[in-house]
Design a protein around this motif. Sequence first.
Motif, mmCIF file in Angstrom:
data_model
loop_
_atom_site.group_PDB
_atom_site.id
_atom_site.type_symbol
_atom_site.label_atom_id
_atom_site.label_comp_id
_atom_site.label_asym_id
_atom_site.label_seq_id
_atom_site.Cartn_x
_atom_site.Cartn_y
_atom_site.Cartn_z
ATOM 1 N N TRP A 163 17.869 21.613 24.518
ATOM 2 C CA TRP A 163 16.963 22.687 24.935
ATOM 3 C C TRP A 163 16.963 23.896 24.008
ATOM 4 C CZ3 TRP A 163 20.127 20.197 28.606
ATOM 5 C CH2 TRP A 163 19.439 19.309 29.440
ATOM 6 N N ARG A 204 10.343 21.932 18.885
ATOM 7 C CA ARG A 204 10.437 21.559 20.305
ATOM 8 C C ARG A 204 11.538 22.300 21.072
ATOM 9 N NH1 ARG A 204 12.530 16.902 17.585
ATOM 10 N NH2 ARG A 204 14.672 16.464 18.233
ATOM 11 N N THR A 205 12.318 23.119 20.381
ATOM 12 C CA THR A 205 13.391 23.861 21.058
ATOM 13 C C THR A 205 13.300 25.341 20.718
ATOM 14 O OG1 THR A 205 14.878 23.446 19.191
ATOM 15 C CG2 THR A 205 15.014 21.921 21.057
ATOM 16 N N GLY A 206 13.843 26.161 21.594
ATOM 17 C CA GLY A 206 13.926 27.586 21.318
ATOM 18 C C GLY A 206 15.216 27.911 20.590
ATOM 19 N N ARG A 266 12.212 26.475 25.338
ATOM 20 C CA ARG A 266 10.766 26.673 25.277
ATOM 21 C C ARG A 266 10.153 26.328 26.627
ATOM 22 N NH1 ARG A 266 8.800 27.754 20.293
ATOM 23 N NH2 ARG A 266 10.011 27.067 18.490
ATOM 24 N N ARG A 290 8.503 22.592 27.954
ATOM 25 C CA ARG A 290 8.983 21.458 27.144
ATOM 26 C C ARG A 290 10.048 20.708 27.900
ATOM 27 N NH1 ARG A 290 6.862 20.799 21.926
ATOM 28 N NH2 ARG A 290 5.760 22.658 21.363
#
Length: 198
Positions: free
Chosen positions: A127, A188-190, A195, A198
């Motif tokens: 994540w 696709r990740t923060g 995010r 997602r």
Amino acid sequence: MPNENPFRISLVIVIVLTMAVTVYYRLQAAKSGEKISRKDEGYLFATVLRLAGLVLWISTFGYLFFPAYFQWAALPLPEWLRWIGVGTGVFCSLLMYWTLSSLGKNLTDTVVTRAEAKLVTHGPYRWVRHPFYVTAALLMASVTLLTANWLIGVSSVAVLALLAIRTPKEEQMLIERFGQEYRDYMARTGRFLPRIGR
């Protein structure tokens, strides 16, 4: 004025749990024998970061062992909030275990990527790209609350600000190492927060 002994005992428990996890995984990573250079991080930056960390440790251990000398930095926090800090601190030791066990032997204390490093995208790394820093931030916030000490809080903010400043350089080195695979992972990740959607 509340009795500080339960909070001091709680702080010792949080420190012991967290340090047991971090020391174990640092020793496991160090078994590779690889020498990690500070050159890419910058010697000046590395020194400033470690000095900020030293102030944090001194203020934390000062609260524990020399409370009369650190009373000037006390915050008037309600006891219930301090107990939330205790609970969060214990939770952070579990989060630290999850983070470092997922990272495995990739662990370093600088921006350099180990020669045998693999891109980790499981566990909390599914994540966010830097769950270790998120865990450290939560841990420092919990210690600030449970000790009710603004010096610990200020030195924590200084350490976290320096880590945040260093993060883009760390990510650039990961891009250089893993290329498009890391760019896709970034998409696709923060960095520090998941995010949305997602």
